[in-house]
Design an enzyme around this catalytic site. Structure first.
Site, short mmCIF file in Angstrom:
data_model
loop_
_atom_site.label_atom_id
_atom_site.label_comp_id
_atom_site.label_asym_id
_atom_site.label_seq_id
_atom_site.Cartn_x
_atom_site.Cartn_y
_atom_site.Cartn_z
N GLU A 101 -23.49 -2.97 24.37
CA GLU A 101 -22.82 -2.94 25.68
C GLU A 101 -22.78 -1.54 26.27
O GLU A 101 -22.98 -1.36 27.48
CB GLU A 101 -21.40 -3.51 25.55
CG GLU A 101 -21.35 -5.02 25.31
CD GLU A 101 -21.63 -5.45 23.88
OE1 GLU A 101 -21.68 -4.57 22.99
OE2 GLU A 101 -21.80 -6.65 23.63
N ARG A 143 -16.05 -2.44 25.10
CA ARG A 143 -16.80 -1.45 24.31
C ARG A 143 -17.35 -0.32 25.18
O ARG A 143 -17.64 0.76 24.68
CB ARG A 143 -18.02 -2.12 23.69
CG ARG A 143 -17.69 -3.08 22.62
CD ARG A 143 -18.28 -2.56 21.35
NE ARG A 143 -17.59 -3.16 20.25
CZ ARG A 143 -18.18 -3.60 19.17
NH1 ARG A 143 -19.49 -3.53 19.09
NH2 ARG A 143 -17.49 -4.09 18.20
N LYS A 189 -31.22 -19.52 9.90
CA LYS A 189 -30.07 -19.93 10.71
C LYS A 189 -30.12 -21.46 10.85
O LYS A 189 -31.17 -22.02 11.15
CB LYS A 189 -30.12 -19.24 12.07
CG LYS A 189 -28.80 -19.21 12.80
CD LYS A 189 -28.80 -18.15 13.89
CE LYS A 189 -27.49 -18.16 14.65
NZ LYS A 189 -27.36 -17.04 15.57
C1 LIG Z 1 -19.74 -6.68 20.83
C2 LIG Z 1 -20.25 -8.10 20.86
N1 LIG Z 1 -21.23 -8.43 21.72
C3 LIG Z 1 -21.70 -9.70 21.76
C4 LIG Z 1 -21.20 -10.65 20.91
C5 LIG Z 1 -21.68 -12.09 20.99
N2 LIG Z 1 -22.38 -12.48 19.75
C6 LIG Z 1 -21.77 -13.18 18.78
S1 LIG Z 1 -22.76 -13.50 17.50
C7 LIG Z 1 -24.05 -12.73 18.25
C8 LIG Z 1 -25.38 -12.69 17.58
C9 LIG Z 1 -25.29 -12.01 16.28
O1 LIG Z 1 -26.55 -12.06 15.69
P1 LIG Z 1 -26.69 -11.79 14.16
O2 LIG Z 1 -25.89 -10.62 13.79
O3 LIG Z 1 -28.13 -11.76 13.84
O4 LIG Z 1 -25.99 -13.03 13.49
P2 LIG Z 1 -26.48 -14.55 13.42
O5 LIG Z 1 -25.69 -15.28 14.45
O6 LIG Z 1 -27.94 -14.60 13.69
O7 LIG Z 1 -26.15 -14.96 12.05
C10 LIG Z 1 -23.69 -12.22 19.49
C11 LIG Z 1 -24.58 -11.52 20.42
C12 LIG Z 1 -20.16 -10.27 20.04
N3 LIG Z 1 -19.60 -11.14 19.21
N4 LIG Z 1 -19.72 -9.00 20.02
#
Ligand SMILES: Cc1ncc(C[n+]2csc(CCOP(=O)(O)OP(=O)(O)O)c2C)c(N)n1
Length: 622
Positions: free
Chosen positions: A363, A391, A277
């Site tokens: 969630e 959700r 990242k």
């Molecule tokens: C249902 C939901 N909950 C929380 C989020 C907030 N959110 C956006 S990106 C993320 C992290 C995602 O992690 P990952 O899939 O590993 O992707 P990375 O950012 O590390 O590439 C979160 C918690 C969201 N977008 N949707």
């Protein structure tokens, strides 16, 4: 930019050599960093997937083949490669392009995004539809290790394995969510991508047999090597997927070679790639949580340009107050679905690690887990962003409300949130909570009221479940660090006495109303202002008082007009036989795209000027 200047759509890169593709990746990174420094976005995740986006568009025949990006915050390179290079300077801006894939924006966005864990189900649906229609296409879902902590992802995997669908799931494993990734699956992924013995054996075998066409003997050998290392075998294999990896997802050569081979294999496949990242920009690699969405920054120094570092945000009030309350009440526990820093639960986690739970991007689970804790005597503060709480609606009803359990829902990012756009606006929470019995629904006017509501909610007088919703962003600048004061449940507050026209507001939008009231008084009007504080129970005494003094009520809410404050007041007025006109100001029945909060609230017609105009209009009507 020598190569990027020549690239507008994926077709333009098909004849590139490896060296040119590598150079293109470097140029995309530079462009992305430059744009995001001036116009902030989700930089870290998108830096990590540049090679992946280039490799996918190089190998696959998009838009015929379908790419589904989970969340879509990591899809900036995809956007730049698919006709939106120039538009990217207006990423997330009012009338600009969305920060996430969006079907209405481009034929290359096979499915829209914003919320996590949907990509596998969506890709599966696309693949099965193609099968029915007799289309010969490839479908690819890209999902992060964080998003894989969401239950929906498993529902998709489970179904895909059973259907034996022809889809490729690319697990983009950068070992971080926004904050540290959590959970048993995360630990498992760390094990399978770092197991030295297994990966060494496997890569040797892979090299010497020239990729996927491995003989039966070697396949058997690999299987037993894997089983020896991970007793139960691969989780993905158990779900019916062929598992490939892990490979270095920032190594273009490795990616292109692997994808071109996997492309020929039918059925459910999962390619596990490891990426970094923030790749290619040192500050982003070094502090990945902060650089998930860093705001503006200086490209040369990596220094972030913070707006008002000394002003508290509403989330800070939650973060500080819960620690204070938890010190006094040992039943208090805190629950977040992967948004610990986003909602400022980090201090609680430091001070009371055993009473704080980051449950992953889950969630539904967060709500039912909180319900379970409440059923066994704890007092959970379950903090979830308004948009993500959608959700967990059934869990709120079925697991919390019906059972009369006391869970205190802290709904962060209620109302218009701005640049994240339609998928993230907290437009619906007031309405969806209002419909559910056994829940008190409150929205504070300012940081002092938020603090006092958090405190009051812990007391017995606030019976049953509670939802306290507050917005994204800065507080009003008040001195809030004062002793707690009790706020009686269901009691509104008259902020300004007046006559003829009453403005009845809910939540922090009331501060814009206050400004409009000052202007209106200067213009010779004398409106009343009531801060409702509670959407449920609704303060009948306050509304009766208003109806006796005024012939018009203007309701102002930072939420959809359907089912929220305006609905509640209109229903009350009708039920009590008053002939008062009720004017609705709030979010109309539409999805609100990206922009600044100010731009969007003005577009929806409830900023200071529009509130003022409505007050004056109603006065002139007299
Ligand atoms: C249902 C939901 N909950 C929380 C989020 C907030 N959110 C956006 S990106 C993320 C992290 C995602 O992690 P990952 O899939 O590993 O992707 P990375 O950012 O590390 O590439 C979160 C918690 C969201 N977008 N949707």
């Amino acid at each position: 930019m020598e190569l990027l200047d020549k690239v507008n759509i994926p077709k333009d890169i098909k004849s590139f050599s490896y060296i040119q593709l590598e150079q293109l990746c470097a140029e995309i990174r530079e462009y992305m960093i430059d744009c995001c420094a001036k116009n902030p976005g989700h930089l870290g995740a998108s830096l990590g997937t540049v090679e992946l986006a280039v490799a996918l568009h190089y190998i696959y025949d998009t838009p015929k083949d379908k790419l589904v990006w989970d969340v879509g915050h990591q899809a900036y390179a995809h956007k730049i490669l698919t006709g939106r290079k120039e538009a990217f300077v207006n990423n997330r801006k009012y009338k600009g392009i969305s920060g996430f894939p969006k079907m209405a924006e481009s034929e290359y966005d096979s499915f829209g995004g914003g919320h996590t864990s949907v990509s596998i189900s969506a890709a599966l649906g696309i693949a099965e539809a193609a099968k029915i229609k007799g289309e010969s296409i490839k479908t690819i879902a890209v999902i992060g290790d964080g998003a894989l902590s969401g239950g929906l992802a498993y529902e998709g995997l489970n179904n895909a394995g059973a259907l034996k669908s022809d889809i490729l799931v690319i697990l983009n494993d950068n070992q971080i969510s926004i904050d540290h990734n959590v959970g048993a699956m995360h630990n498992y992924l760390v094990r399978i991508s770092t197991s030295y013995t297994y990966n060494k054996v496997k890569s040797k075998v892979w090299d010497c047999v020239g990729g996927y066409k491995i003989g039966r003997f070697i396949q058997k050998f690999m299987r037993s090597a894997k089983q020896a290392l991970f007793k139960n075998g691969s989780i993905f294999q158990a779900l019916g997927f062929r598992y490939f990896g892990s490979i270095d997802g920032n190594n273009l050569n490795e990616l292109v070679t692997t994808l071109s081979k996997i492309k020929e294999i039918k059925g459910p496949k999962l390619l596990h790639i490891r990426t970094v990242k923030g790749k290619g920009y040192k500050p982003a690699e070094e502090n990945q949580s902060v650089w998930h969405a860093p705001g503006k920054f200086n490209v040369e120094t990596g220094e972030r340009i913070l707006k008002n570092p000394n002003i508290y945000r509403y989330q800070d009030i939650f973060g500080e107050t819960i620690v204070e309350l938890a010190k006094e009440n040992e039943k208090i526990v805190a629950v977040t679905p992967a948004m610990a820093s986003g909602c400022s639960m980090t201090k609680m986690m430091e001070v009371f690690p055993h009473r704080s739970f980051d449950v992953g991007i889950a969630e539904q689970h967060a709500v039912t887990f909180s319900a379970g804790m409440a059923a066994n005597g704890m007092l959970p503060f379950c903090n979830i962003y308004s948009t993500f709480m959608q959700r967990a609606y059934d869990n709120i009803i079925h697991d919390v409300a019906i059972q009369k359990l006391k869970v205190i829902f802290c709904i962060d990012r209620g109302g218009i949130v701005g640049e994240d756009g339609a998928t993230h606006q907290g437009a619906f929470d007031l309405s969806y909570f209002r419909l559910v019995p056994n829940i008190t629904v409150a929205a504070p006017l300012n940081e002092i009221e938020l603090r006092n509501m958090l405190y009051s909610a812990t007391l017995q007088q606030w019976n049953g479940a509670v939802a306290i919703r507050y917005p994204r962003g800065n507080c009003e600048g008040l001195d809030w660090q004062k002793p707690f004061e009790y706020i009686p449940v269901g009691k509104a507050q008259i902020l300004v006495e007046g006559e003829n026209v009453a403005v009845v507001s809910l939540g922090t939008i009331g501060n814009r109303v206050s400004k409009a009231i000052v202007k209106a008084k200067e213009a010779g009007c004398n409106p009343m202002h009531v801060n409702m504080r509670f959407l449920k129970p609704l303060d009948s005494d306050a509304l009766e008082n208003v109806c006796k003094k005024c012939s018009t009520i203007i309701t102002v809410e930072d939420g959809t007009l359907l089912g929220g404050l305006n609905s509640a007041v209109s229903e009350w007025v009708a039920a009590n036989n008053y002939s008062v006109k009720v004017v609705p100001l709030g979010i109309p029945d539409k999805f609100v795209d990206q922009g600044t909060v100010d731009e969007l609230i003005s577009e929806c017609g409830y900023n200071v000027q529009e509130i003022f105009d409505n007050i004056v209009k109603e006065y002139r009507r007299k």
